[in-house]
Every structure is written in structure tokens, then in C-alpha cells.
Motif scaffolding. Sequence first.
Motif, PDB file in Angstrom:
ATOM      1  N   ASP A 468      32.766   0.003 -22.239  1.00 38.60           N
ATOM      2  CA  ASP A 468      31.500   0.684 -22.494  1.00 38.60           C
ATOM      3  C   ASP A 468      30.379  -0.232 -22.013  1.00 38.60           C
ATOM      4  O   ASP A 468      30.219  -1.355 -22.517  1.00 38.60           O
ATOM      5  N   GLU A 469      29.589   0.229 -21.069  1.00 40.64           N
ATOM      6  CA  GLU A 469      28.576  -0.640 -20.480  1.00 40.64           C
ATOM      7  C   GLU A 469      27.478  -1.026 -21.459  1.00 40.64           C
ATOM      8  O   GLU A 469      26.773  -2.016 -21.255  1.00 40.64           O
ATOM      9  N   THR A 470      27.328  -0.283 -22.544  1.00 38.35           N
ATOM     10  CA  THR A 470      26.295  -0.640 -23.526  1.00 38.35           C
ATOM     11  C   THR A 470      26.695  -1.858 -24.348  1.00 38.35           C
ATOM     12  O   THR A 470      25.833  -2.595 -24.825  1.00 38.35           O
ATOM     13  N   THR A 471      28.004  -2.060 -24.516  1.00 42.22           N
ATOM     14  CA  THR A 471      28.474  -3.202 -25.305  1.00 42.22           C
ATOM     15  C   THR A 471      29.093  -4.306 -24.442  1.00 42.22           C
ATOM     16  O   THR A 471      29.229  -5.438 -24.893  1.00 42.22           O
ATOM     17  N   HIS A 472      29.475  -3.977 -23.228  1.00 45.20           N
ATOM     18  CA  HIS A 472      30.094  -4.961 -22.334  1.00 45.20           C
ATOM     19  C   HIS A 472      29.410  -4.936 -20.962  1.00 45.20           C
ATOM     20  O   HIS A 472      30.049  -4.824 -19.922  1.00 45.20           O
ATOM     21  N   ALA A 473      28.086  -5.024 -20.985  1.00 51.34           N
ATOM     22  CA  ALA A 473      27.321  -4.869 -19.744  1.00 51.34           C
ATOM     23  C   ALA A 473      27.704  -5.921 -18.700  1.00 51.34           C
ATOM     24  O   ALA A 473      27.845  -5.605 -17.514  1.00 51.34           O
ATOM     25  N   GLU A 474      27.863  -7.176 -19.127  1.00 54.36           N
ATOM     26  CA  GLU A 474      28.157  -8.232 -18.157  1.00 54.36           C
ATOM     27  C   GLU A 474      29.540  -8.057 -17.540  1.00 54.36           C
ATOM     28  O   GLU A 474      29.718  -8.286 -16.332  1.00 54.36           O
ATOM     29  N   ARG A 475      30.509  -7.645 -18.341  1.00 51.83           N
ATOM     30  CA  ARG A 475      31.853  -7.429 -17.789  1.00 51.83           C
ATOM     31  C   ARG A 475      31.845  -6.272 -16.803  1.00 51.83           C
ATOM     32  O   ARG A 475      32.484  -6.333 -15.742  1.00 51.83           O
ATOM     33  N   VAL A 476      31.119  -5.211 -17.152  1.00 53.51           N
ATOM     34  CA  VAL A 476      31.032  -4.065 -16.241  1.00 53.51           C
ATOM     35  C   VAL A 476      30.342  -4.486 -14.944  1.00 53.51           C
ATOM     36  O   VAL A 476      30.781  -4.121 -13.841  1.00 53.51           O
ATOM     37  N   ALA A 477      29.273  -5.274 -15.054  1.00 55.04           N
ATOM     38  CA  ALA A 477      28.554  -5.729 -13.855  1.00 55.04           C
ATOM     39  C   ALA A 477      29.470  -6.549 -12.953  1.00 55.04           C
ATOM     40  O   ALA A 477      29.479  -6.386 -11.719  1.00 55.04           O
ATOM     41  N   GLY A 510      19.884 -15.194 -16.619  1.00 53.49           N
ATOM     42  CA  GLY A 510      21.040 -15.935 -17.112  1.00 53.49           C
ATOM     43  C   GLY A 510      22.113 -15.996 -16.052  1.00 53.49           C
ATOM     44  O   GLY A 510      21.955 -15.464 -14.943  1.00 53.49           O
ATOM     45  N   PRO A 511      23.234 -16.659 -16.354  1.00 51.60           N
ATOM     46  CA  PRO A 511      24.307 -16.802 -15.359  1.00 51.60           C
ATOM     47  C   PRO A 511      24.802 -15.481 -14.784  1.00 51.60           C
ATOM     48  O   PRO A 511      25.069 -15.389 -13.582  1.00 51.60           O
ATOM     49  N   ALA A 512      24.935 -14.455 -15.628  1.00 52.13           N
ATOM     50  CA  ALA A 512      25.449 -13.175 -15.139  1.00 52.13           C
ATOM     51  C   ALA A 512      24.507 -12.561 -14.115  1.00 52.13           C
ATOM     52  O   ALA A 512      24.941 -12.047 -13.076  1.00 52.13           O
ATOM     53  N   ARG A 513      23.199 -12.623 -14.391  1.00 54.44           N
ATOM     54  CA  ARG A 513      22.246 -12.058 -13.426  1.00 54.44           C
ATOM     55  C   ARG A 513      22.234 -12.852 -12.123  1.00 54.44           C
ATOM     56  O   ARG A 513      22.127 -12.282 -11.037  1.00 54.44           O
ATOM     57  N   VAL A 514      22.354 -14.164 -12.232  1.00 53.45           N
ATOM     58  CA  VAL A 514      22.400 -14.989 -11.018  1.00 53.45           C
ATOM     59  C   VAL A 514      23.579 -14.587 -10.141  1.00 53.45           C
ATOM     60  O   VAL A 514      23.446 -14.435  -8.918  1.00 53.45           O
ATOM     61  N   GLN A 515      24.739 -14.399 -10.752  1.00 56.28           N
ATOM     62  CA  GLN A 515      25.930 -14.043  -9.976  1.00 56.28           C
ATOM     63  C   GLN A 515      25.758 -12.700  -9.273  1.00 56.28           C
ATOM     64  O   GLN A 515      26.125 -12.538  -8.103  1.00 56.28           O
ATOM     65  N   VAL A 516      25.197 -11.732  -9.995  1.00 53.69           N
ATOM     66  CA  VAL A 516      25.000 -10.411  -9.384  1.00 53.69           C
ATOM     67  C   VAL A 516      23.962 -10.494  -8.264  1.00 53.69           C
ATOM     68  O   VAL A 516      24.158  -9.945  -7.167  1.00 53.69           O
ATOM     69  N   LEU A 517      22.841 -11.179  -8.529  1.00 54.91           N
ATOM     70  CA  LEU A 517      21.792 -11.277  -7.514  1.00 54.91           C
ATOM     71  C   LEU A 517      22.258 -12.044  -6.281  1.00 54.91           C
ATOM     72  O   LEU A 517      21.826 -11.746  -5.158  1.00 54.91           O
ATOM     73  N   THR A 518      23.107 -13.014  -6.470  1.00 52.26           N
ATOM     74  CA  THR A 518      23.635 -13.771  -5.325  1.00 52.26           C
ATOM     75  C   THR A 518      24.356 -12.836  -4.379  1.00 52.26           C
ATOM     76  O   THR A 518      24.147 -12.882  -3.152  1.00 52.26           O
ATOM     77  N   ARG A 519      25.189 -11.976  -4.927  1.00 49.27           N
ATOM     78  CA  ARG A 519      25.943 -11.055  -4.084  1.00 49.27           C
ATOM     79  C   ARG A 519      25.064  -9.947  -3.527  1.00 49.27           C
ATOM     80  O   ARG A 519      25.165  -9.590  -2.353  1.00 49.27           O
ATOM     81  N   LEU A 520      24.169  -9.405  -4.353  1.00 47.59           N
ATOM     82  CA  LEU A 520      23.300  -8.317  -3.900  1.00 47.59           C
ATOM     83  C   LEU A 520      22.345  -8.796  -2.815  1.00 47.59           C
ATOM     84  O   LEU A 520      22.156  -8.117  -1.789  1.00 47.59           O
TER      85      LEU A 520
END
Length: 989
Positions: A468-477, A510-520
Motif C-alpha cells: 500500500d503506497e500510503t504506508t510503504h511509500a518508499e518501498r513502492v518508490a 532524505g535518502p529515498a528522495r535522493v535515490q529517486v531523483l538521481t535516477r529521474l
Amino acid sequence: MVSPVFVGREAELGILSEAFEQARKQAAAAVLLGGEAGGGKTRLVTRFAEDAACTGAHVLVGGCVELSTEGLAYAPFTAALRQLVKEMGATEVAALLPDGAARDLARLLPEFGEPSGDKETETGRARLFEQFLTLLERLAERQSVILVIEDIHWADRSSRDLIAFLSRNLRTAPVLMIMTYRSDELHRQHPLRPVLAELSRLEGVVRLDLPRLSESEVAAQIAGIKGDVPEFALVKKVYQRSEGIPLFVEALMEREDDCSVPESLQDLIIGSVERLPEETQRVLRIAAAGGNRVGHELLASVTDLSDVDLENALRPAIAGNVIQVADGRAYVFRHSLIREAVHDEMLPGEHNRIHARFAEEIDRDRGLVPPGRAAIEIAHHWFSARDHLWALISAWEASGKAAKAFAYTEQIQLLERVLSLWDRVPDAPERIGVDHTTVLELASEAAVISGDTDRGLKFVKGALAELDETTHAERVAQLLVRRAQLKSDKGRRGGLDDLRYAERLVPVPGPARVQVLTRLSSWLMFINETVEGTELTREALRIAREIGDLCQEAELLTNLALGQSLEGDLEATLLTNERAMEIGKSVRSGRIVLRAMANNVDALNNLGRSEQAVQLALDGEAKSRKYGRYRVSGAFMANNRAEALEALGRWDEAVEAIEQALASGPIPRIRGHLLRVRGDVAAARGEVDLLERILIEVGALHGGELSEFAQEWMTNTRLLIEFRLLRGEPVDALKATEHILSISTTPHSSKPMLGWRSLAQSRLVCEAAAIAAPEIAAAVRAKADSLAPGMTSDGPIADAYRLMSRGEFDEAAAAWGRLGRPHPRARSLTQAAAAVARTGDRDGASVRLREAYPIAHALGARPLLTEIEALARRVGTTLAAVSIEGGENGLAGATRNGLAGVGHSGSAGAGPGASAGTGLNGTVLADLTPRELEVLRLVAQGRSNRDIAGELFISAKTVSVHVSNILGKLGVSTRGEAAAAAHRLSLLT
């Protein structure tokens, strides 16, 4: 009953000997030895290896086992490595490798200490392959090496990949690889079939099929067994029943007094076992469950027998040659078919109990099996025992071991076993400490790394369905980022949508956003959306610096440099990559250092500093070998080097660099880049058929969906345009040009060798198609002219292409001359000649054609030569005869001795620079190619062919050819005389 006499196989021994001689004297070789089960493959290879060892060869032996198909990775290579450590000691073996490299081998053998803590798993397996290659090459410097790998029909995916890698890359070392397999087991879908097909096409690989014995050879085998000449009737009967298979001859001789004919192969083989005492048969059945080789201590533990009782039970089997005593207090079945037959004799309950006992005993004392094998052995036995709980637990543990050994395909197989058993174990999450989704996530990660896109997408889909992306947003990302990668690898669109969705899920810094932005941000750069990509990169950089993540900071700096490169800001690109490189060195990340270096090779080439780019690439390739990253980072560096060489007109060297990199088995995207550079050379040389094959492979010929990435679709389209022009289809070339200029989803790139190059090409196409389609040509010209003002012109390469696109061909030719790029110079001169000819200035056209002709001739640019000759006939001028060799030889004269700078006198031997080609010194320089001058310099330093090959990243055979050419051109007969002549003529200054 085994014949002490080696029977027949003289022809096969001769083929193996010839292959070994080739390996010792010329280049590495490999033999694929196929034959039926029981056909004598091992006996043949053993006999050959014994003879070779007597002549000084270093023989290493490893075998695949049935367990490999369940996840026992690198089994034959681990066995060979263990033998080497036993012979030399781990310290001496480690000394053969670059500093710290032995820690990669620790993933196979604990004798090498703790494995490296490198988290860059995507290149970890490539490093492991590089270390094994280096190890064999260094061993072969001491003495010739024979590596025997038996039963590769059982090889795991990782071993098959390593076999293919070594076969492609052991090019100059005196190494012979011999690989045996059961040809009768290769069903249509067998995973070894495509590997054999690939290897068979490689130079130096021989495929040898072992035939059955003839009747006379069977008679000789029987004579060896009996000790005297057999009766004709016996030979006839045994030959007919065995059909010439040596193992069956032995089995039938066991039943010589039994007139009955066995009903099956199983009955035939098991006959010798059934004559043994019952206790011996019971112990053999237990041993068979342990595999083809089982240690004495392990067997004693499983059978609950004392050493004496176990030895007494096995003695009849040893005397009957059913099993043999091997090194390390182990027992080996004489043939795997015997083990299989004995194992099949077990009753169902007995089968489960025995396998469970093996699992329990190995788990109790993991030293009972060779290092590194305990986890997979336990998993295999619990699964065979049909114990769902412990099969799940042990498969989970073994999957982690496989991941640490970079055996990602085997990790997937084990994780799939965990998933298949999940519903049969009610408390599975508690038993292994993770939930079902985590298993799917790990499997999807392994699939990305191993390139198994279909299974990877399946795992990601399953994991997303459970979260569920509302409770596991970083894993879904994270899963969406992974799915984007898999879609890209599969050539499917939609990756950008996944990345944008992932970015919305992690809005908090945070780390999760950095990882996503790096790829995007990287993705946006590649599709030429550099403004947005740069903005997101800078945001991610701020976060990475705040949280102190140096690795991510360096990664993002290379992204930032990529955007600067695509926008044409090349000086800034160099500086940004230098910053990334410094961080990479500080955190000891070879991947980041090499990526930044490769990007700067590209930037230097786009700035016109191509000679410097070549040298930086060679430095980077050497570093990539040191870091064990050649297949990924080194191959990409070689691609950029080839681009610089192509630009300089050093096409033979470019092709050599491309072929060497392709031989390393690079990842698909790098292979595509390499093929595109080869396509540029093919187009310039007029190699139409080769260019067509390249266009088909990169997906550019038949109107397929364009790649999302700008560099790929723009280069594909540019090559397609060249292909259409070579085929005499200017209107089709014009349509492709219209398409590349009219795509509105992305702005036109300002990168000189990308956007500006395509604009210059559009001018040429419009001129070629002006008569057949004047209105379309005019519209395309107008579109190109409208794009140019919005593009950055930073540096001499962009300026030269801009001049070509504006029709200022004489100025462009002068610019290309200053940059040392002969082909676009000759092209500009030819276009200038055509332009002045249209005004009626035949003399001006003649002058320019006479200047372009020797350059094109020296390059071997056949299409341009044809165009020059046709235009010369139209304007009524003659072209001076050129006695320069085609290809690289001619290019040396053109670029180093004045032909690239010949003035308007029209003679190849006159004008500015002509004096450099006169006299003895000038003549020699005009003949020696740039590569031959490099070789001559090293010869003068006293370097051997092998040393030179290593220095210049070419084969020893190629060095030998260059040396022969040098001797002939200098008129000398020895290397010493060549060195003396080089100094006398000042060729090395």
C-alpha cells in the motif's frame, strides 16, 4: 572391469594436441568435447592432460555437478581454484592479482580472507570474472595452462557466463580450455545449447564430437580387460549390445557369463552393484544421495558407521571399481551414470530419510563439505527430503550466500523456491525473518543485475500488488525505479512515468528522495530534457550534501556533467567530472572514478581535443582492468576511445578497439554504442552490408519505435541517413532527416558530435535530394536553419559543424584541418567544390577536389572518393595519381606529412607540408602508420610483443603484424636494426 590399455582415440588426441600447440605458440584456444554418457570423455581428457603435464603444462581441473542446477555457483572454477591454492598457497595465488583483488576470490574460497565490502553489486560479478581472467593470464606467463571443465551440461548460469567470458577474452595467453559435456542430454531447450553455438563461432574454438568405438577398438578394449585376445564371437556379441560405448563394454564384460540381455541401461549398469554384499549396496545408496563425490567423514556421519566398519563396507565396491578413492579422503563413483543408477534404486521413504540425514549432518558440522558449499548442499538435501519447512529455511540462507558470490541467477532460483514453498509453511515470515514482499523485492533486484527482465518485471508486479503506497511509500518508490530500469532494459517505454510517480511518493528530503531523483534526473538528461534534469539534480545534490552521502553526491555530479555536455557547455563538463572523480577516489569507488573519466573522454573529443581523449581513455581502460570493471566501465571507455579515433580518421585503430570491447561481452546498451561507432566507420568506408547488419541489430532499419534516449535515436537516425545515401536513396534519406529535425518532444541537442553533426548532415542530404524532391528539401533546410540559432556553439567542433550547416564549406575545411579531422575536411572540400562548380568556377572546383582526393584516398573513404571522381569528370579536371596505401597507412601520410594540409596546387606531393614527405625521413614517416610508430617506439625500448600488446590493448598477433610491416618499411631485418634506424632517422622525437 576397466581396460588398463588406452584404446583408440588417436585422432581425438591429435586434435587436442594441435589445439594445445596453438595455445602455446599463437593464441588461447578452447575445445568443446561432446559425447554420449559413458563414451570415454573423461578417459580421453585425463590421458591428454597426463601427457601435457609431462611436457610442462600446468593442468587445472574442475567439474560441474548436478547440484549446480539448483544454485551451486561457480563449482568447476572453485574446484580449480582450490587445486591451485593447494599447489601454491593462497598468498602466492593472491600475489598474481592486482592489490586487493584477491578479496573478490574470497567469495569462492575462504582462504583469501574476507570478501570485499563493496556494495556496488551490479558490477561485482564483472569484477569477479576479470580477476579469474587475470589469474589465468598471470599463471600462463609462468607456464602454459590447461583448464579442464567437465560436465558443463550441468553448469549453473554463472559458470556458463564465466566460460563464455574466458573463451572470448583469453586471446593471447597460452591457455587451453577443454570443456566436456553429454551431447545426448542436450534437449532443444537445454540452456547449454545457445552457449555452445556462441562459443563455436569464436576464433580458436574447436568443437569435437567423440564417436563410439569401432568393432576393432571394442576388441582391443576387451583384450585389455581380459589380458588376452578375445574370441570373435564374444567381441561380436559385446559390440552389438554395447553399440561401441566404452562404459557399456565394461558393464557387459561384468556379465560375460550371463547370456541374458538387460532390459534397460539401468539394469546393465546396476548389474555390477547387485553382485556386491547387501551392506555394501546399502552404503552405496547412501553415498549416491551425497553426489558423485562424498567425503569419508560425511559418509561415516550419515551412515552411523565407524571408520573401520565404513571401510569394510566400501572395500568390495572399491575392488569392483564401482567407486574410487580420491584426494582429501573422499569417495568418487567411477562414472556419474553408476551413481544415478544406484540413487534410482532407493525406495521413496529411504530416499527422504537419507537426504534428511545429509542435511542434518552437514548443518551440524559444515566442515564436512568443501568451503562455500554447505548452504546449498543443505538446501538441496532438505528439498530432496521433501521437508517443506527446512527446505524453505535452507533455500533462504543459500540465496544470501549466492548473492554474496555475485551468483544472481542462482539467487533467483533459490528465492523462487522460497516463494513456491511459502504457502506450505504457515509461519514462513517468522521462520526466515522477512515478509513475502521482501522476497519478491530481493528477487527483482537480482533480476535487474542479472539482466533477466521478464522475471524481474514479474517480481516487481507481485511486490507492488502487495504494498500500500500510503504506508510503504518508499518501498513502492524503489520498486517503481526498478521497474523503470527493467522496462528500459527490455526496450519498452513507460519508464519515465514510473520515475515521475516514484518522485511524487517521496516528497520529503532524505535518502529515498535522493535515490529517486538521481535516477529521474539521469533519465531526463538522456532524453535531452536537460533543464528539468539539471534542476532535479541540483535539488538532489543539496540533500545528499546535507545527509553527508558522498557516493550519491559524486553520482549526481556526473549527472550534472551529462546535462552540461548535452547542452554543449563542455568546459563546465570537464570541471564537474573532475570534482566527481576526486570524490570517487576519496570514497574508493572505482565505478564513479571510471564513469567520470569516460564522460571526460567524450567531452574532450567534442571539444576537438581528440588525441588527449584517446590517451585519457587508455588510462581509464587500464584502471578499469585494475578495478576489475572492464566489461562495464572499460568497455564504455573503449567506446569513447573508438569515437575519438574515428573522428581522427584512425579507423583501423577504432575498429580494433571496438572488436576488443565487443569480445568482452559488454552489457547490451554498451554493445549498442560500440556498434554505432563501427557503423560510422562502415558508412565512411562504404561497407554497406555491414552497416545494414548494424542498423538491424540496433533497431534502426525497419521503422521500429524510437529509443527514448536522445543519443541513441539521433545516432541511429544519422546512420540510417548515411545508409540511404549509400544505397542511392536520397529521398528516403531526406525523409529521415525531416523526421530527426521535426521531433518536438525534445529540443535539439547542442552537443557538437550529436546535434551540430546532424545539422551539418542535413545540409548534405538536402543537396543530394534537391532535384528529386525540391520542395521537401527546401522545407527541411529551413527547419534546420531555424534550429541553429537556439543551439549553443561552444568550442571548435561545434563551430566547424555550424559552418558546414550554413554552407561555408571552405571555412569549415580550414577548421577541420586545424582540428586534425581528415574526413570532414575532405567532405567540406568536396561540398565547397560542388558549390563553386554550380557557379561555373571550374578552376576553383578543381583546386578543391585535388586537395580532397588524396585525403579521401588515404582514408579509404570509398563513397567520398567516388563522389570526388564523379565531380572531377563533370568539371573536366584530372586528379593526380596517388600512390598511398588505403586505410591507416595512407592516413599516416595524409595527416602527419602534409596531405591533410596540402595547398591549392593540386599535387599530392606539393604545397604546404609536402617537404615533410620528401627525403628518407619524410618517406618513412609517410609510410608508417600512427599505430606502427607507437609500436616502433616500444620496440626501441626493448619491449616484447606481449608487453607491447598489454601496453596498447591489442593482441600479440596484431603486434607481430605491425613489427613485420615496420621491418619491411624500414628495410631492416631485426628489431635491433629497426630501433637503430628509428633513432638515426629521428622517428621517435
